[in-house]
Design a protein around this motif. Structure first.
Motif, PDB file in Angstrom:
ATOM      1  N   GLN A 199      34.074  43.692  40.356  1.00 52.62           N
ATOM      2  CA  GLN A 199      34.758  44.570  41.305  1.00 52.62           C
ATOM      3  C   GLN A 199      36.223  44.721  40.930  1.00 52.62           C
ATOM      4  OE1 GLN A 199      33.232  46.415  43.752  1.00 52.62           O
ATOM      5  NE2 GLN A 199      31.466  45.615  42.638  1.00 52.62           N
ATOM      6  N   ARG A 200      36.711  45.953  41.070  1.00 51.44           N
ATOM      7  CA  ARG A 200      38.092  46.279  40.691  1.00 51.44           C
ATOM      8  C   ARG A 200      39.092  45.327  41.349  1.00 51.44           C
ATOM      9  NH1 ARG A 200      41.092  50.358  38.595  1.00 51.44           N
ATOM     10  NH2 ARG A 200      39.325  51.749  38.340  1.00 51.44           N
ATOM     11  N   GLU A 201      39.900  44.715  40.517  1.00 47.92           N
ATOM     12  CA  GLU A 201      41.027  43.865  40.880  1.00 47.92           C
ATOM     13  C   GLU A 201      40.677  42.577  41.621  1.00 47.92           C
ATOM     14  OE1 GLU A 201      44.119  46.218  42.623  1.00 47.92           O
ATOM     15  OE2 GLU A 201      44.022  47.678  40.997  1.00 47.92           O
ATOM     16  N   LYS A 202      39.503  42.468  42.232  1.00 46.93           N
ATOM     17  CA  LYS A 202      39.185  41.236  42.964  1.00 46.93           C
ATOM     18  C   LYS A 202      38.048  40.436  42.343  1.00 46.93           C
ATOM     19  CE  LYS A 202      36.411  43.835  46.272  1.00 46.93           C
ATOM     20  NZ  LYS A 202      36.220  44.229  47.625  1.00 46.93           N
ATOM     21  N   GLY A 203      37.286  41.034  41.457  1.00 48.57           N
ATOM     22  CA  GLY A 203      36.188  40.323  40.810  1.00 48.57           C
ATOM     23  C   GLY A 203      36.681  39.396  39.718  1.00 48.57           C
ATOM     24  N   GLU A 204      36.010  38.275  39.544  1.00 50.65           N
ATOM     25  CA  GLU A 204      36.417  37.283  38.541  1.00 50.65           C
ATOM     26  C   GLU A 204      36.348  37.827  37.118  1.00 50.65           C
ATOM     27  OE1 GLU A 204      34.785  33.248  39.272  1.00 50.65           O
ATOM     28  OE2 GLU A 204      33.990  34.193  41.096  1.00 50.65           O
ATOM     29  N   ASP A 205      35.451  38.786  36.861  1.00 51.37           N
ATOM     30  CA  ASP A 205      35.338  39.361  35.523  1.00 51.37           C
ATOM     31  C   ASP A 205      36.137  40.656  35.362  1.00 51.37           C
ATOM     32  OD1 ASP A 205      33.819  37.358  34.445  1.00 51.37           O
ATOM     33  OD2 ASP A 205      31.900  38.389  34.659  1.00 51.37           O
ATOM     34  N   TRP A 206      36.838  41.093  36.410  1.00 59.41           N
ATOM     35  CA  TRP A 206      37.619  42.326  36.312  1.00 59.41           C
ATOM     36  C   TRP A 206      38.621  42.290  35.146  1.00 59.41           C
ATOM     37  CZ3 TRP A 206      37.566  47.197  36.924  1.00 59.41           C
ATOM     38  CH2 TRP A 206      38.744  47.943  36.834  1.00 59.41           C
ATOM     39  N   PRO A 207      39.347  41.192  34.928  1.00 60.40           N
ATOM     40  CA  PRO A 207      40.295  41.176  33.808  1.00 60.40           C
ATOM     41  C   PRO A 207      39.626  41.424  32.446  1.00 60.40           C
ATOM     42  CG  PRO A 207      40.746  39.355  35.282  1.00 60.40           C
ATOM     43  CD  PRO A 207      39.447  39.968  35.736  1.00 60.40           C
ATOM     44  N   LYS A 208      38.346  41.099  32.333  1.00 57.43           N
ATOM     45  CA  LYS A 208      37.625  41.301  31.074  1.00 57.43           C
ATOM     46  C   LYS A 208      37.268  42.770  30.833  1.00 57.43           C
ATOM     47  CE  LYS A 208      35.345  36.827  31.499  1.00 57.43           C
ATOM     48  NZ  LYS A 208      34.034  36.173  31.639  1.00 57.43           N
ATOM     49  N   ILE A 209      37.258  43.590  31.897  1.00 57.77           N
ATOM     50  CA  ILE A 209      36.822  44.982  31.757  1.00 57.77           C
ATOM     51  C   ILE A 209      37.880  45.990  32.213  1.00 57.77           C
ATOM     52  CG2 ILE A 209      34.380  44.393  31.943  1.00 57.77           C
ATOM     53  CD1 ILE A 209      34.480  45.430  34.856  1.00 57.77           C
ATOM     54  N   SER A 210      39.022  45.549  32.661  1.00 56.60           N
ATOM     55  CA  SER A 210      40.031  46.452  33.225  1.00 56.60           C
ATOM     56  C   SER A 210      40.529  47.483  32.213  1.00 56.60           C
ATOM     57  CB  SER A 210      41.203  45.659  33.796  1.00 56.60           C
ATOM     58  OG  SER A 210      41.832  44.911  32.778  1.00 56.60           O
ATOM     59  N   TYR A 211      40.424  47.204  30.931  1.00 61.77           N
ATOM     60  CA  TYR A 211      40.870  48.129  29.890  1.00 61.77           C
ATOM     61  C   TYR A 211      39.877  49.272  29.643  1.00 61.77           C
ATOM     62  CZ  TYR A 211      37.415  46.050  26.808  1.00 61.77           C
ATOM     63  OH  TYR A 211      36.227  45.636  26.258  1.00 61.77           O
ATOM     64  N   ILE A 212      38.652  49.152  30.134  1.00 61.44           N
ATOM     65  CA  ILE A 212      37.602  50.145  29.868  1.00 61.44           C
ATOM     66  C   ILE A 212      37.865  51.394  30.708  1.00 61.44           C
ATOM     67  CG2 ILE A 212      35.110  50.602  29.952  1.00 61.44           C
ATOM     68  CD1 ILE A 212      34.691  47.554  29.589  1.00 61.44           C
ATOM     69  N   ASN A 213      37.873  52.560  30.065  1.00 59.93           N
ATOM     70  CA  ASN A 213      38.180  53.825  30.738  1.00 59.93           C
ATOM     71  C   ASN A 213      37.243  54.132  31.898  1.00 59.93           C
ATOM     72  OD1 ASN A 213      40.254  54.287  28.937  1.00 59.93           O
ATOM     73  ND2 ASN A 213      39.017  55.579  27.603  1.00 59.93           N
TER      74      ASN A 213
END
Length: 181
Positions: free
Chosen positions: A158-172
């Motif tokens: 989940q955007r900004e609150k999910g634990e894996d968000w930092p791993k995918i935040s760069y994906i368009n």
């Protein structure tokens, strides 16, 4: 007949074969059986519901398919895969990878993704036991991530609150259960 002879036979019989689907071949254990050595001209390959073939995936030798850009893996068999992909299993030429209906898939192996420098699209569908994305992250080349019916993973992305968000935040483009986040 040797493997080389089968390879030549397959190339001669299907010299311009670009897309192949291997589906519901319950007894197929290897691409080498029965002359089914995959032609190097393949751009797209789908492997669907082939339990024994999945079990022997370490012997697929897909790295020799230098034209392969699209791979789709789908199985509904319990125990088919719990971790995917193994290191060195997939060719570096992949642009699109779809993983679906793997009920026991628990993890994506980060080492299996490290060399996929061309991968732009990753589709993960109906993997109910998939807990998280690789700790090493996904390839920097990824521009589209589609996650559908993966409840444990959905929460983590989940955007900004999910634990894996930092791993995918760069994906368009990230799409989870039909919604862009």
């Amino acid at each position: 007949m040797t493997a080389l002879q089968r390879d030549i036979q397959m190339r001669t019989a299907f010299p311009s074969l670009r897309v192949m689907e291997i589906s519901n071949c319950l007894e197929l254990e290897s691409f080498l059986e029965g002359g089914l050595l995959l032609p190097s001209s393949l751009n797209g390959l789908s492997i669907i519901n082939c339990k024994k073939l999945f079990a022997n995936r370490i012997h697929w030798n897909l790295q020799r398919l230098t034209s392969l850009t699209c791979l789709r893996i789908r199985s509904m068999y319990e125990g088919a895969l719990d971790s995917f992909p193994e290191e060195g299993l997939l060719p570096a030429t992949l642009i699109s990878l779809s993983i679906s209906n793997l009920p026991n898939l628990k993890e994506l192996n980060g080492k299996g993704f490290q060399h996929l420098v061309c991968l732009k699209q990753l589709w993960i569908l109906s993997c109910e036991q998939l807990h998280y994305l690789p700790k090493e992250g996904l390839p920097d080349s990824l521009s589209y991530l589609f996650i559908f019916e993966c409840p444990l993973l959905n929460r983590r992305c989940q955007r900004e609150k999910g634990e894996d968000w930092p791993k995918i935040s760069y994906i368009n483009r990230v799409q989870i259960d039909g919604e862009f986040i």
